[in-house]
Each structure stands twice: as structure tokens, then as C-alpha cells.
Design an enzyme around this catalytic site. Structure first.
Site, PDB file in Angstrom:
ATOM      1  N   HIS A   1       0.851  -1.183   0.000  1.00 41.33           N
ATOM      2  CA  HIS A   1       0.000   0.000   0.000  1.00 41.33           C
ATOM      3  C   HIS A   1       0.892   1.240   0.000  1.00 41.33           C
ATOM      4  CE1 HIS A   1      -3.848  -2.025   1.789  1.00 41.33           C
ATOM      5  NE2 HIS A   1      -3.241  -2.806   0.902  1.00 41.33           N
TER       6      HIS A   1
ATOM      7  N   GLU B   1       1.102   3.892   1.828  1.00 40.56           N
ATOM      8  CA  GLU B   1       1.684   4.312   3.109  1.00 40.56           C
ATOM      9  C   GLU B   1       2.823   3.389   3.526  1.00 40.56           C
ATOM     10  OE1 GLU B   1      -2.790   5.249   3.216  1.00 40.56           O
ATOM     11  OE2 GLU B   1      -1.500   3.646   2.457  1.00 40.56           O
TER      12      GLU B   1
ATOM     13  N   CYS C   1      -5.775   2.272   5.746  1.00 43.73           N
ATOM     14  CA  CYS C   1      -6.447   1.046   6.166  1.00 43.73           C
ATOM     15  C   CYS C   1      -5.836   0.594   7.492  1.00 43.73           C
ATOM     16  CB  CYS C   1      -6.270  -0.028   5.094  1.00 43.73           C
ATOM     17  SG  CYS C   1      -4.607  -0.734   5.047  1.00 43.73           S
TER      18      CYS C   1
ATOM     19  N   CYS D   1      -2.049  -0.124   7.279  1.00 45.51           N
ATOM     20  CA  CYS D   1      -1.225   1.078   7.116  1.00 45.51           C
ATOM     21  C   CYS D   1      -1.233   1.936   8.380  1.00 45.51           C
ATOM     22  CB  CYS D   1      -1.702   1.881   5.917  1.00 45.51           C
ATOM     23  SG  CYS D   1      -1.436   1.006   4.360  1.00 45.51           S
TER      24      CYS D   1
END
Length: 161
Positions: A58, A60, A88, A91
Site C-alpha cells: 500500500h 503508506e 487502512c 497502514c
């Protein structure tokens, strides 16, 4: 607008730009992130889940990994994480583990859900006991694992994190 708010908007716009540009270039979901320290971007990240075949890639997490590598530290204390969308649970956990000072995000988790991302399901599962989650979960060998924690605690040379 004060300088801090202006900087927040500038860095957040960079995260949004990354999300848009990398998505348009193909192979990336619509997410971008930057890690900033002392008014400068330390690292950039964008969603690489499908291009890297890595469900943990992801934006991040990618930005945090790059920042830690660049700063040669597992701690991002003194840094701010800017994300094009509310992180999320994975993250968010990574941001806590990295010890960032602040998190600033643009779109929210409900916006992500409306775009087809299922973060809400994970948020709903987190407060449940492991046996009550939709992912079948079994706990075994607890005492053996605890012995490893005991050894960790007894190690005078351990590096706490």
C-alpha cells in the site's frame, strides 16, 4: 491560513498527485503517500499491490519503508505521514509502529468503500475475538512462543522498538 496548514495542504496535494499519476500510468491503485521531515519530503509511495503482486504494498507502507531506508532507522519520530486516503488498518498500524508524529489524510474510509475498497470489513473484524472473525483462526503452542518472549526480555543487548 497559517504556515502549518499551508504545508499540510502542499504535502497532501503531493500525495494526491502521486495517487492520480501512478494510477493513470497503470499498475497502481488510487493511493499515494509522502513522509515529511523538517519541511522536506523524505520518501514517496504509491499503491503497488497489483504491479508487485504484494498485498502489503500500500502507498503508506511503501512510503514508510522508503523513508526508514533513507533515514537508516526503524523510527520515523519527527516525521509526518501524508496520505491521499485514510489509511487502512494495516497502514495505520505501520504508522504507529514507525512512530510517525502525525498523520494527515484526504479522502476517508467511507470514500474508499464507495470506490470498491473493503477496508470497512477489516475495521469491523478487528474488535472481534479471534474465534469470532470471518478468517478461521487457531492458536497453538502458546507456551513455546512465550518462552521466546522470556528470552527476549532476558537479553541485555536487545534493541527495544
Amino acid at each position: 491560513m497559517d504556515r502549518a496548514a499551508s504545508d499540510d495542504e502542499r504535502f497532501l496535494r503531493e500525495a494526491i498527485r502521486l495517487s492520480r499519476d501512478r494510477m493513470r500510468a497503470g499498475g497502481a491503485g488510487p493511493f499515494g503517500a509522502v513522509v515529511v521531515r523538517d519541511g522536506r519530503i523524505v520518501a514517496r509511495g504509491w499503491n503497488r499491490v497489483t504491479s508487485a503482486n504484494d498485498p502489503t504494498a500500500h502507498a503508506e507502507v511503501v512510503a514508510i519503508r522508503r523513508a526508514c531506508t533513507r533515514l537508516r532507522s526503524f523510527s520515523l519520530a519527527g516525521c509526518t505521514l501524508y496520505a491521499s486516503c485514510e489509511p487502512c488498518p494495516m497502514c495505520l498500524g505501520a504508522a504507529y509502529w514507525a512512530r510517525v508524529d502525525r498523520l494527515v489524510f484526504a479522502a476517508g474510509r467511507l470514500d474508499a468503500a464507495a470506490a470498491g475498497f473493503d477496508d470497512a470489513r477489516i475495521y469491523d473484524e478487528l474488535p472481534l475475538a479471534p474465534g469470532d472473525r470471518s478468517l478461521p483462526t487457531t492458536q497453538l503452542l502458546r507456551e513455546e512462543a512465550i518462552a521466546t518472549f522470556d528470552a527476549w526480555l532476558a537479553d541485555a543487548d536487545r534493541v527495544p522498538y
